[in-house]
Design a protein around this motif. Structure first.
Motif, PDB file in Angstrom:
ATOM      1  N   ALA A  34       0.841  -1.201   0.000  1.00  0.00           N
ATOM      2  CA  ALA A  34       0.000   0.000   0.000  1.00  0.00           C
ATOM      3  C   ALA A  34       0.876   1.250   0.000  1.00  0.00           C
ATOM      4  CB  ALA A  34      -0.942  -0.006   1.203  1.00  0.00           C
ATOM      5  N   ILE A  35       1.950   1.249   0.779  1.00  0.00           N
ATOM      6  CA  ILE A  35       2.868   2.387   0.812  1.00  0.00           C
ATOM      7  C   ILE A  35       3.462   2.608  -0.578  1.00  0.00           C
ATOM      8  CG2 ILE A  35       5.092   3.185   1.734  1.00  0.00           C
ATOM      9  CD1 ILE A  35       4.278   1.737   4.389  1.00  0.00           C
ATOM     10  N   GLU A  36       3.872   1.537  -1.234  1.00  0.00           N
ATOM     11  CA  GLU A  36       4.439   1.634  -2.594  1.00  0.00           C
ATOM     12  C   GLU A  36       3.418   2.183  -3.584  1.00  0.00           C
ATOM     13  OE1 GLU A  36       5.745  -2.304  -3.639  1.00  0.00           O
ATOM     14  OE2 GLU A  36       7.187  -2.382  -1.981  1.00  0.00           O
ATOM     15  N   THR A  40       3.131   5.948  -5.919  1.00  0.00           N
ATOM     16  CA  THR A  40       2.933   6.132  -7.364  1.00  0.00           C
ATOM     17  C   THR A  40       1.874   7.182  -7.655  1.00  0.00           C
ATOM     18  OG1 THR A  40       1.239   4.402  -7.659  1.00  0.00           O
ATOM     19  CG2 THR A  40       3.567   3.714  -7.805  1.00  0.00           C
ATOM     20  N   LEU A  41       1.035   7.484  -6.665  1.00  0.00           N
ATOM     21  CA  LEU A  41       0.004   8.517  -6.808  1.00  0.00           C
ATOM     22  C   LEU A  41       0.477   9.872  -6.300  1.00  0.00           C
ATOM     23  CD1 LEU A  41      -3.078   6.429  -5.602  1.00  0.00           C
ATOM     24  CD2 LEU A  41      -2.413   6.953  -7.965  1.00  0.00           C
ATOM     25  N   GLY A  42       1.716   9.933  -5.814  1.00  0.00           N
ATOM     26  CA  GLY A  42       2.273  11.197  -5.330  1.00  0.00           C
ATOM     27  C   GLY A  42       2.207  11.392  -3.834  1.00  0.00           C
ATOM     28  N   TYR A  43       1.729  10.405  -3.090  1.00  0.00           N
ATOM     29  CA  TYR A  43       1.698  10.516  -1.630  1.00  0.00           C
ATOM     30  C   TYR A  43       3.100  10.296  -1.082  1.00  0.00           C
ATOM     31  CZ  TYR A  43      -3.361  10.706  -1.402  1.00  0.00           C
ATOM     32  OH  TYR A  43      -4.654  11.101  -1.517  1.00  0.00           O
ATOM     33  N   VAL A  44       3.472  11.092  -0.082  1.00  0.00           N
ATOM     34  CA  VAL A  44       4.783  10.978   0.545  1.00  0.00           C
ATOM     35  C   VAL A  44       4.608  10.294   1.895  1.00  0.00           C
ATOM     36  CG1 VAL A  44       6.766  12.250   1.455  1.00  0.00           C
ATOM     37  CG2 VAL A  44       5.601  13.043  -0.626  1.00  0.00           C
ATOM     38  N   HIS A  45       5.264   9.159   2.052  1.00  0.00           N
ATOM     39  CA  HIS A  45       5.181   8.392   3.297  1.00  0.00           C
ATOM     40  C   HIS A  45       5.935   9.128   4.399  1.00  0.00           C
ATOM     41  CE1 HIS A  45       6.309   4.593   5.692  1.00  0.00           C
ATOM     42  NE2 HIS A  45       5.092   4.946   6.008  1.00  0.00           N
ATOM     43  N   ARG A  46       5.295   9.311   5.553  1.00  0.00           N
ATOM     44  CA  ARG A  46       5.898  10.038   6.669  1.00  0.00           C
ATOM     45  C   ARG A  46       6.206   9.116   7.848  1.00  0.00           C
ATOM     46  NH1 ARG A  46       2.161  14.514   8.317  1.00  0.00           N
ATOM     47  NH2 ARG A  46       4.014  15.307   9.341  1.00  0.00           N
ATOM     48  N   GLY A  47       6.021   7.816   7.685  1.00  0.00           N
ATOM     49  CA  GLY A  47       6.233   6.880   8.784  1.00  0.00           C
ATOM     50  C   GLY A  47       5.021   6.826   9.693  1.00  0.00           C
ATOM     51  N   ASP A  48       5.201   6.257  10.865  1.00  0.00           N
ATOM     52  CA  ASP A  48       4.048   6.113  11.767  1.00  0.00           C
ATOM     53  C   ASP A  48       3.839   7.317  12.687  1.00  0.00           C
ATOM     54  OD1 ASP A  48       5.872   5.855  13.889  1.00  0.00           O
ATOM     55  OD2 ASP A  48       5.481   3.721  14.183  1.00  0.00           O
ATOM     56  N   ILE A  51       2.833   6.533  16.183  1.00  0.00           N
ATOM     57  CA  ILE A  51       1.640   5.729  16.439  1.00  0.00           C
ATOM     58  C   ILE A  51       1.826   4.377  15.748  1.00  0.00           C
ATOM     59  CG2 ILE A  51      -0.872   5.564  16.232  1.00  0.00           C
ATOM     60  CD1 ILE A  51       0.157   7.936  17.952  1.00  0.00           C
ATOM     61  N   PRO A  52       2.063   3.327  16.525  1.00  0.00           N
ATOM     62  CA  PRO A  52       2.272   2.011  15.915  1.00  0.00           C
ATOM     63  C   PRO A  52       1.092   1.582  15.044  1.00  0.00           C
ATOM     64  CG  PRO A  52       2.814   1.964  18.255  1.00  0.00           C
ATOM     65  CD  PRO A  52       2.166   3.291  17.973  1.00  0.00           C
ATOM     66  N   GLN A  53       1.414   0.957  13.936  1.00  0.00           N
ATOM     67  CA  GLN A  53       0.432   0.419  12.997  1.00  0.00           C
ATOM     68  C   GLN A  53      -0.495   1.487  12.417  1.00  0.00           C
ATOM     69  OE1 GLN A  53      -1.160  -2.987  15.324  1.00  0.00           O
ATOM     70  NE2 GLN A  53      -0.212  -4.188  13.675  1.00  0.00           N
ATOM     71  N   ARG A  54       0.058   2.675  12.164  1.00  0.00           N
ATOM     72  CA  ARG A  54      -0.662   3.741  11.473  1.00  0.00           C
ATOM     73  C   ARG A  54       0.355   4.510  10.648  1.00  0.00           C
ATOM     74  NH1 ARG A  54      -2.669   9.210  14.145  1.00  0.00           N
ATOM     75  NH2 ARG A  54      -0.542   9.662  13.546  1.00  0.00           N
ATOM     76  N   GLU A  55       0.421   4.218   9.373  1.00  0.00           N
ATOM     77  CA  GLU A  55       1.384   4.857   8.476  1.00  0.00           C
ATOM     78  C   GLU A  55       0.760   6.122   7.896  1.00  0.00           C
ATOM     79  OE1 GLU A  55       4.508   3.785   8.210  1.00  0.00           O
ATOM     80  OE2 GLU A  55       4.019   2.148   9.592  1.00  0.00           O
ATOM     81  N   ALA A  56       1.418   7.252   8.092  1.00  0.00           N
ATOM     82  CA  ALA A  56       0.893   8.554   7.683  1.00  0.00           C
ATOM     83  C   ALA A  56       1.490   8.980   6.344  1.00  0.00           C
ATOM     84  CB  ALA A  56       1.214   9.597   8.747  1.00  0.00           C
ATOM     85  N   PHE A  57       0.719   9.798   5.596  1.00  0.00           N
ATOM     86  CA  PHE A  57       1.147  10.279   4.284  1.00  0.00           C
ATOM     87  C   PHE A  57       0.827  11.752   4.118  1.00  0.00           C
ATOM     88  CE2 PHE A  57       0.550   5.822   3.987  1.00  0.00           C
ATOM     89  CZ  PHE A  57       1.533   5.382   3.127  1.00  0.00           C
ATOM     90  N   ARG A  58       1.692  12.439   3.391  1.00  0.00           N
ATOM     91  CA  ARG A  58       1.427  13.805   2.948  1.00  0.00           C
ATOM     92  C   ARG A  58       0.824  13.682   1.558  1.00  0.00           C
ATOM     93  NH1 ARG A  58       5.578  16.405   4.719  1.00  0.00           N
ATOM     94  NH2 ARG A  58       7.002  15.479   3.239  1.00  0.00           N
ATOM     95  N   PRO A  59      -0.308  14.342   1.304  1.00  0.00           N
ATOM     96  CA  PRO A  59      -0.959  14.202  -0.007  1.00  0.00           C
ATOM     97  C   PRO A  59      -0.213  14.959  -1.103  1.00  0.00           C
ATOM     98  CG  PRO A  59      -2.202  15.708   1.369  1.00  0.00           C
ATOM     99  CD  PRO A  59      -1.083  15.177   2.223  1.00  0.00           C
ATOM    100  N   TYR A  69      -3.976   7.788   6.152  1.00  0.00           N
ATOM    101  CA  TYR A  69      -3.253   6.799   6.939  1.00  0.00           C
ATOM    102  C   TYR A  69      -3.521   5.416   6.366  1.00  0.00           C
ATOM    103  CZ  TYR A  69      -3.428  10.655  10.267  1.00  0.00           C
ATOM    104  OH  TYR A  69      -3.334  11.894  10.852  1.00  0.00           O
ATOM    105  N   VAL A  70      -2.512   4.553   6.404  1.00  0.00           N
ATOM    106  CA  VAL A  70      -2.702   3.135   6.114  1.00  0.00           C
ATOM    107  C   VAL A  70      -2.649   2.417   7.453  1.00  0.00           C
ATOM    108  CG1 VAL A  70      -1.693   1.075   5.065  1.00  0.00           C
ATOM    109  CG2 VAL A  70      -1.786   3.210   3.768  1.00  0.00           C
ATOM    110  N   CYS A  71      -3.709   1.671   7.739  1.00  0.00           N
ATOM    111  CA  CYS A  71      -3.807   0.938   9.001  1.00  0.00           C
ATOM    112  C   CYS A  71      -4.081  -0.531   8.712  1.00  0.00           C
ATOM    113  CB  CYS A  71      -4.965   1.470   9.847  1.00  0.00           C
ATOM    114  SG  CYS A  71      -4.846   3.197  10.322  1.00  0.00           S
ATOM    115  N   PRO A  72      -3.331  -1.425   9.342  1.00  0.00           N
ATOM    116  CA  PRO A  72      -3.656  -2.836   9.191  1.00  0.00           C
ATOM    117  C   PRO A  72      -5.005  -3.148   9.828  1.00  0.00           C
ATOM    118  CG  PRO A  72      -1.485  -2.564  10.197  1.00  0.00           C
ATOM    119  CD  PRO A  72      -2.136  -1.215  10.152  1.00  0.00           C
TER     120      PRO A  72
END
Length: 151
Positions: A34-36, A40-48, A51-59, A69-72
């Motif tokens: 999902a991060i990958e 490809t859509l231009g989102y920048v991954h900022r890490g968690d 907050i464990p198990q919550r991956e944040a993105f800059r649009p 956020y990507v959350c399992p």
């Protein structure tokens, strides 16, 4: 996979900044993929962001303001978001009280996001108790909110 509209804008009538919070829910094994794909859509991954198990993105530039956020599936971060949203949707008196608290904290801590978030923590702990969260889970959330924005 699924997409959940969470945060204050997901509760009708709740005072909110014009920023949508979105949780992309995937199986734990698909988080890296999902991060990958979001990259490809231009989102920048900022890490968690602590907050464990919550991956944040800059649009990407040019999109309306939002937090993605990507959350399992089954993660504590996702459970927290969904429980708060669902409780506030089903309990308008709590949504009104929360909106009033947010407005007061925004005035009081206009230049201090950490203090603003920490000021909301007690209210959220009460919602999570009403939603059946364990005291250990609530203590973890309170600890995270004392170290920076988590809610």
């Amino acid at each position: 996979a699924s997409i959940e509209h969470v945060g204050s804008t997901s509760v009708p009538g709740l005072a909110a900044k014009p920023v949508i919070d979105i949780d992309v829910v995937v199986p734990e094994s698909d988080v890296s993929r999902a991060i990958e794909l979001l990259a490809t859509l231009g989102y920048v991954h900022r890490g968690d962001l602590g907050i464990p198990q919550r991956e944040a993105f800059r649009p990407p530039r040019g999109l309306p303001p939002h937090h993605l956020y990507v959350c399992p599936r089954g993660s504590a971060a996702l459970a927290n978001h969904l429980a708060a949203r669902d409780h506030l949707r089903e309990n308008p008196e709590d949504a009104t009280a929360y909106g009033n608290l947010k407005k007061r904290l925004a005035r009081q801590y206009a230049e201090d996001i950490d203090a603003y978030v920490e000021g909301k923590t007690g209210f959220f702990a009460g919602i999570l108790r009403k939603s059946g969260f364990s005291e250990n889970a609530i203590a973890d959330i309170e600890r995270l909110n004392q170290n920076g924005p988590a809610v």
